[in-house]
Design an enzyme around this catalytic site. Structure first.
Site, PDB file in Angstrom:
ATOM      1  N   THR A 219      -0.089 -10.936  -0.344  1.00 40.24           N
ATOM      2  CA  THR A 219      -0.610 -11.263   0.985  1.00 40.24           C
ATOM      3  C   THR A 219      -2.089 -11.618   0.948  1.00 40.24           C
ATOM      4  O   THR A 219      -2.550 -12.484   1.692  1.00 40.24           O
ATOM      5  CB  THR A 219      -0.382 -10.056   1.938  1.00 40.24           C
ATOM      6  OG1 THR A 219       1.021  -9.855   2.030  1.00 40.24           O
ATOM      7  CG2 THR A 219      -0.947 -10.283   3.313  1.00 40.24           C
TER       8      THR A 219
ATOM      9  N   THR B  86       0.531  -5.789  -2.260  1.00 35.46           N
ATOM     10  CA  THR B  86       0.454  -4.317  -2.147  1.00 35.46           C
ATOM     11  C   THR B  86       1.780  -3.608  -2.454  1.00 35.46           C
ATOM     12  O   THR B  86       1.785  -2.417  -2.734  1.00 35.46           O
ATOM     13  CB  THR B  86      -0.029  -3.879  -0.749  1.00 35.46           C
ATOM     14  OG1 THR B  86       0.907  -4.339   0.217  1.00 35.46           O
ATOM     15  CG2 THR B  86      -1.413  -4.410  -0.450  1.00 35.46           C
ATOM     16  N   ASP B  87       2.909  -4.356  -2.395  1.00 32.21           N
ATOM     17  CA  ASP B  87       4.213  -3.680  -2.586  1.00 32.21           C
ATOM     18  C   ASP B  87       4.324  -2.980  -3.935  1.00 32.21           C
ATOM     19  O   ASP B  87       4.886  -1.882  -4.027  1.00 32.21           O
ATOM     20  CB  ASP B  87       5.371  -4.676  -2.431  1.00 32.21           C
ATOM     21  CG  ASP B  87       5.522  -5.163  -0.996  1.00 32.21           C
ATOM     22  OD1 ASP B  87       4.901  -4.565  -0.097  1.00 32.21           O
ATOM     23  OD2 ASP B  87       6.256  -6.143  -0.774  1.00 32.21           O
TER      24      ASP B  87
ATOM     25  N   SER C  17       4.249  -9.571  -5.033  1.00 28.69           N
ATOM     26  CA  SER C  17       4.238  -8.515  -6.051  1.00 28.69           C
ATOM     27  C   SER C  17       5.611  -7.945  -6.432  1.00 28.69           C
ATOM     28  O   SER C  17       5.782  -7.481  -7.559  1.00 28.69           O
ATOM     29  CB  SER C  17       3.248  -7.413  -5.685  1.00 28.69           C
ATOM     30  OG  SER C  17       3.713  -6.643  -4.628  1.00 28.69           O
TER      31      SER C  17
HETATM   32  N1  ASP Z   1       4.923  -8.806   0.011  1.00 31.28           N
HETATM   33  C1  ASP Z   1       3.521  -8.683  -0.325  1.00 31.28           C
HETATM   34  C2  ASP Z   1       3.400  -8.412  -1.809  1.00 31.28           C
HETATM   35  O1  ASP Z   1       3.420  -7.270  -2.224  1.00 31.28           O
HETATM   36  C3  ASP Z   1       2.930  -7.603   0.487  1.00 31.28           C
HETATM   37  C4  ASP Z   1       1.450  -7.450   0.358  1.00 31.28           C
HETATM   38  O2  ASP Z   1       0.779  -8.082  -0.423  1.00 31.28           O
HETATM   39  O3  ASP Z   1       0.942  -6.612   1.122  1.00 31.28           O
HETATM   40  O4  ASP Z   1       3.267  -9.343  -2.545  1.00 31.28           O
END
Ligand code: ASP
Length: 164
Positions: free
Chosen positions: A14, A88-89, A57
């Protein structure tokens, strides 16, 4: 004082995406929106930017983690610290992998964002600036891999994402 050299690695997530204004979908851009800010960020440190892949991720496997580890090792004697932007995942998995596999005391900071670059309250650039500030700080030496988000500094060993 001379600016420190920091290796900045973008991996996707993200933090490097934008929201489509019509559909609301959060998508990868052709150009990583964070690379547009490189001039401002270069005021904090001399940045060497690498983008080995651009992945959400959950698509990051041990193969990509190893690419990151090898990239860090190849720059080890040339930079004073490393900052990685990541979705963040699975950020905690990559941070912990690097904590276990990168040798030496180089500060390594992993960061991400909960809101994409053009969403109201976008936190990506802010988290990135905070991460560079931590990576150039002498006290970050030898602390292992750190995760910086939302004005907080965590150790890779103990951090986990608890809320989406
Ligand atoms: N779906 C995203 C990822 O982990 C979520 C994020 O970056 O917060 O790539």
């Amino acid at each position: 004082m001379d600016k420190k050299k920091i290796l900045l690695i973008h991996t996707g997530g993200t933090i490097s995406m934008s929201e489509d204004v019509e559909t609301g979908a959060v998508l990868t851009n052709e150009e990583n929106p964070l690379t547009r800010q490189t001039k401002e960020l270069n005021e904090l440190a001399h940045l060497i930017v690498e983008e080995p892949f651009q992945l959400p991720s959950p698509h990051i496997t041990q193969k990509e983690m190893l690419i990151l580890r090898n990239l860090i090792h190849s720059y080890k004697d040339k930079v004073s610290g490393v900052v990685i932007t990541h979705g963040t995942d699975t950020l905690e998995e990559t941070a912990y992998f690097l904590d276990l596999t990168v040798k030496g005391s180089l500060p390594i900071v992993v960061t991400g964002a909960m809101r994409s670059s053009n969403e109201i309250g976008s936190d990506g650039l802010y988290n990135l600036i905070s991460s560079i500030r931590v990576a150039i700080c002498d006290e970050a030496d030898g602390k292992g891999v750190l995760v910086v988000l939302n004005d907080e500094i965590h150790t890779a060993e103990n951090v986990t994402k608890t809320h989406t």
